[in-house]
Write a protein that holds these residues in place. Structure first.
Motif, short mmCIF file in Angstrom:
data_model
loop_
_atom_site.label_atom_id
_atom_site.label_comp_id
_atom_site.label_asym_id
_atom_site.label_seq_id
_atom_site.Cartn_x
_atom_site.Cartn_y
_atom_site.Cartn_z
N LEU A 158 5.70 -1.00 -9.33
CA LEU A 158 5.84 -2.24 -8.56
C LEU A 158 5.63 -2.07 -7.07
N LEU A 159 5.66 -0.84 -6.60
CA LEU A 159 5.44 -0.59 -5.18
C LEU A 159 3.96 -0.30 -4.93
N LYS A 160 3.60 0.05 -3.73
CA LYS A 160 2.20 0.26 -3.37
C LYS A 160 2.01 1.63 -2.73
N ALA A 161 0.88 2.23 -3.05
CA ALA A 161 0.48 3.49 -2.41
C ALA A 161 -1.02 3.66 -2.60
N GLU A 162 -1.69 4.12 -1.57
CA GLU A 162 -3.13 4.36 -1.68
C GLU A 162 -3.57 5.28 -0.55
N ARG A 163 -4.58 6.08 -0.84
CA ARG A 163 -5.18 6.92 0.20
C ARG A 163 -6.32 6.13 0.85
N VAL A 164 -6.41 6.26 2.16
CA VAL A 164 -7.37 5.44 2.90
C VAL A 164 -8.37 6.33 3.64
N ARG A 165 -9.56 5.78 3.81
CA ARG A 165 -10.61 6.53 4.51
C ARG A 165 -11.16 5.77 5.72
N THR A 166 -10.98 4.46 5.70
CA THR A 166 -11.54 3.65 6.79
C THR A 166 -10.46 2.74 7.36
N THR A 167 -10.75 2.19 8.53
CA THR A 167 -9.80 1.27 9.16
C THR A 167 -9.60 0.04 8.31
N ALA A 168 -10.66 -0.43 7.65
CA ALA A 168 -10.54 -1.61 6.79
C ALA A 168 -9.60 -1.33 5.61
N GLU A 169 -9.74 -0.13 5.03
CA GLU A 169 -8.86 0.24 3.92
C GLU A 169 -7.42 0.36 4.39
N LEU A 170 -7.23 0.90 5.58
CA LEU A 170 -5.90 1.04 6.14
C LEU A 170 -5.27 -0.33 6.36
N THR A 171 -6.02 -1.25 6.91
CA THR A 171 -5.50 -2.61 7.16
C THR A 171 -5.12 -3.29 5.84
N ARG A 172 -5.99 -3.16 4.84
CA ARG A 172 -5.71 -3.79 3.55
C ARG A 172 -4.48 -3.16 2.90
N ALA A 173 -4.36 -1.83 2.97
CA ALA A 173 -3.22 -1.15 2.35
C ALA A 173 -1.91 -1.56 3.02
N ARG A 174 -1.94 -1.69 4.34
CA ARG A 174 -0.71 -2.10 5.03
C ARG A 174 -0.33 -3.54 4.66
N ALA A 175 -1.32 -4.39 4.49
CA ALA A 175 -1.05 -5.77 4.10
C ALA A 175 -0.44 -5.82 2.70
N GLU A 176 -0.93 -4.98 1.81
CA GLU A 176 -0.39 -4.94 0.45
C GLU A 176 1.05 -4.45 0.46
N LEU A 177 1.35 -3.48 1.29
CA LEU A 177 2.74 -2.99 1.40
C LEU A 177 3.65 -4.07 1.92
N ALA A 178 3.19 -4.78 2.96
CA ALA A 178 4.03 -5.80 3.58
C ALA A 178 4.30 -6.97 2.64
N ALA A 179 3.40 -7.19 1.67
CA ALA A 179 3.55 -8.33 0.75
C ALA A 179 4.59 -8.06 -0.33
N VAL A 180 5.08 -6.83 -0.43
CA VAL A 180 6.04 -6.47 -1.48
C VAL A 180 7.45 -6.42 -0.90
N ASP A 181 8.39 -7.08 -1.58
CA ASP A 181 9.81 -6.96 -1.23
C ASP A 181 10.28 -5.62 -1.77
N GLU A 182 10.34 -4.61 -0.89
CA GLU A 182 10.59 -3.25 -1.35
C GLU A 182 11.94 -3.09 -2.04
N ASP A 183 12.98 -3.69 -1.49
CA ASP A 183 14.30 -3.53 -2.09
C ASP A 183 14.35 -4.16 -3.48
N ARG A 184 13.74 -5.34 -3.60
CA ARG A 184 13.72 -6.00 -4.91
C ARG A 184 12.93 -5.18 -5.92
N ALA A 185 11.82 -4.61 -5.47
CA ALA A 185 11.02 -3.78 -6.35
C ALA A 185 11.78 -2.53 -6.78
N LEU A 186 12.49 -1.91 -5.83
CA LEU A 186 13.27 -0.71 -6.17
C LEU A 186 14.37 -1.03 -7.17
#
Length: 619
Positions: A158-186
């Motif tokens: 339910l959480l998010k993790a990804e390896r990134v190579r470009t700034t676009a991938e980094l931006t998208r990965a951070r957005a995906e992390l922010a969209a998840v309620d981490e405590d609820r997922a845990l």
């Protein structure tokens, strides 16, 4: 505390983004429990130095790729694996190069995998010498697998993790992390991913609410375990009263006790507060609660004049204990086969069963999947069956249903597992202290075992069969009590299981030896009870204390708990058989069984309390 290492960096990123990502990872690793975070940079040789440092300190080493974007909670899960084993972060990927086999990660041919490695691995101290051998390899994780590492899988879920190579991938990965309620997922991740049917739909659908409340109240997992024990004991007392209101109350309390039994594990996973002793306590409490409920049902049925309830309770505890012994050792055998696979028998029945089982296990939620989970009669289904039948009918009906379903499950799992183990071609009992898990005493260790005969399983099964034949003969009236000569012969055949004690227990079916030894001893207890007209509650009490002793041995192994003290252990199964037979032949079977119950139960309690005071935790 865990030592963490940042391996490599996100060189393809803008330097500002790369530095910011590295700082975020350092913060996340500290939040995961790392007391110290080292940046490896361009010096991979330093990894060997850090590996030795962690090994000398007895610490885990968490290695994290510098281009990983992940929730801190995932890294914390990775760093706090409850069994103290090495574990790696993975994500589901049908084209991955890894295969998840019962939670263990194994290499797979290209395109034949089920998961993909995400660049973070936490190595247990015992596996750090393996890292020392391959620390200079650029393909570090692949090298570790080649060197024999078999890590546990930590899936993203339910959480998010990804390896990134470009700034676009980094931006998208951070957005995906922010969209998840981490405590609820845990909180949801604290629920077992694959549980039994009743537990999944009747407990885990709402137990996270209780888990969060327990966390906010500051309760430890062990405190919840004790509350579960209390409810089960009150439930057993209600069943003993046997009135309809009491039976209904007992069923409700039993269900609530099972909810708390699930909550203690969820709370441990949610708060990441694990302890070997806490895991041991949870296992022992589960068995003690269930067997106390059996006793309450039997005593209540006897209270209202229903015959045969105690014999059913005796059968239930004997059957469930022997079944659990096979569960423990088959699980260990399966893990051994995954860690050190051998070529399976081509086209054999066992190989086909393994393939079919793996296919069904992959069809999560299907009718076949749930049927496979239900038919083995897990604890959730057992407690649900007991609660419902006790509330509607009576304790005798509930016990009869437990015995009937338990026999079906035993036949089903025993046959299929035996066929599958033949195809695995590995042994497991020879990889541990065999004499300890056989529960051998001095008579076997220093006398009978010197015979050095082969075929330990055959001798153990012979003894169990002899004891069973005597029980059946006494129950059917083919032999009249006390039948002392027959009891003596059965005891000698049970003791014969000690003759091959020093032989290697590496046969494909030798994982059944502990269960067969338990069956032989327990059936002899029942036979001595029938021979000497021992009150059934006394027979049950002895079986209860023996079960606690034998669960103690396996639970310490499964949970990685200390081996514990040996007070009371030297008598062994062989010594108990000799003493029990001597008492029965002397016409004092009741005194003998009561005496052995006190000795066995007393030594178990003494050891448990002493270990609790010496090294236990409230987690």
């Amino acid at each position: 505390m865990t030592l963490a290492v940042l391996s490599g960096s996100a060189n393809a990123l803008d330097p500002t983004d790369a530095n910011r990502l590295e700082d975020e990872l350092v913060t996340a690793l500290h939040a995961a429990g790392a007391a110290d975070v080292e940046r490896l940079g361009d010096d991979p040789g330093r990894l060997r130095e850090l590996s030795r440092r962690a090994h000398d300190a007895g610490e885990r080493l968490l290695i994290c790729a510098g281009d990983l974007v992940a929730h801190a909670g995932l890294l914390r899960i990775l760093a706090t694996e409850p069994g103290g084993r090495s574990t790696a972060l993975v994500v589901a990927d049908p084209a991955g190069d890894l295969r998840d086999d019962r939670g263990k990660l194994l290499p797979a041919a290209p395109g034949a995998g089920t998961v993909r490695y995400l660049g973070a691995v936490c190595l247990a101290p015992a596996d750090l010498p393996t890292l020392d051998k391959v620390a200079d390899r650029p393909d570090l994780f692949a090298a570790l697998l080649e060197a024999g590492l078999v890590p546990v899988a930590t899936p993203v879920r339910l959480l998010k993790a990804e390896r990134v190579r470009t700034t676009a991938e980094l931006t998208r990965a951070r957005a995906e992390l922010a969209a998840v309620d981490e405590d609820r997922a845990l909180l949801r991740l604290a629920v077992k991913e694959k549980d039994d049917f009743f537990t999944t739909y009747a407990v885990s659908s709402w137990s996270p609410i209780v888990t969060r409340a327990a966390a906010r109240l500051g309760l430890s997992p062990s405190a919840v375990t004790w509350l579960s024990v209390l409810l089960a004991v009150v439930s057993a007392l209600a069943f003993w009263q046997a009135s309809r209101p009491a039976m209904i109350a007992g069923g409700i309390l039993l269900y609530l006790g099972f909810v708390l039994d699930c909550v203690d594990g969820q709370l441990a996973r949610y708060t990441r507060t694990f302890g070997a002793f806490g895991g041991w306590l949870d296992t022992m409490a589960d068995r003690a609660k269930e067997y106390a409920v059996y006793a309450g049902l039997a005593a209540g049925a006897e209270r209202v004049g229903l015959p045969y309830a105690w014999p059913l309770a005796v059968t239930a505890i004997l059957l469930q204990t022997v079944r659990h012994m096979t569960d423990t050792w088959y699980g260990a055998l399966h893990d051994e086969a995954a860690a050190r696979p051998r070529p399976q028998a081509a086209g054999g029945v066992g190989a086909r069963l393994s393939a079919a089982s793996n296919r069904v296990q992959g069809e999560t939620g299907s009718a076949a999947y749930w049927l496979k989970r239900i038919v083995v009669f897990p604890i959730g289904e057992r407690w649900a069956l007991i609660a419902v039948l006790a509330m509607i009918f009576n304790g005798r009906v509930a016990l009869a249903a437990v015995v009937a379903w338990g026999l079906l499950a035993f036949a089903y799992t025993g046959a299929l597992r035996s066929l599958r183990s033949l195809s695995m071609r590995v042994g497991v009992l020879n990889t541990v202290d065999t004499a300890r898990h056989r529960d051998d005493g001095p008579l076997v260790r220093y006398l009978l075992g010197r015979a050095g005969l082969p075929a330990p399983l055959a001798f153990a099964v012979l003894g169990a069969a002899a004891a069973l034949a005597l029980v059946v003969s006494l129950l059917t009236g083919w032999l009249d009590a006390p039948a002392k000569p027959a009891l003596a012969i059965a005891a000698l055949l049970v003791l014969a299981a000690g003759l091959p004690a020093r032989a290697r227990h590496d046969g494909p079916l030798d994982w059944l030896v502990p269960a067969a030894l338990r069956a032989g001893e327990y059936l002899l207890v029942v036979a001595a009870g029938l021979s000497g007209s021992v009150p059934p509650p006394v027979v049950y009490l002895l079986l209860f204390t023996l079960a606690l002793r034998h669960y103690d041995l396996t639970a310490r192994m499964e949970k990685g708990a200390p081996a514990g003290r040996a007070v009371g252990a030297p008598i062994g199964w062989d010594g108990r058989v000799v003493l029990l037979t001597a008492f029965a032949l002397a016409g004092a079977a009741t005194a003998g069984e009561a005496f052995l119950a006190v000795v066995t139960g007393g030594s178990f309690l003494y050891n448990a309390i002493a270990d609790w005071r010496a090294g236990g935790r409230t987690t």
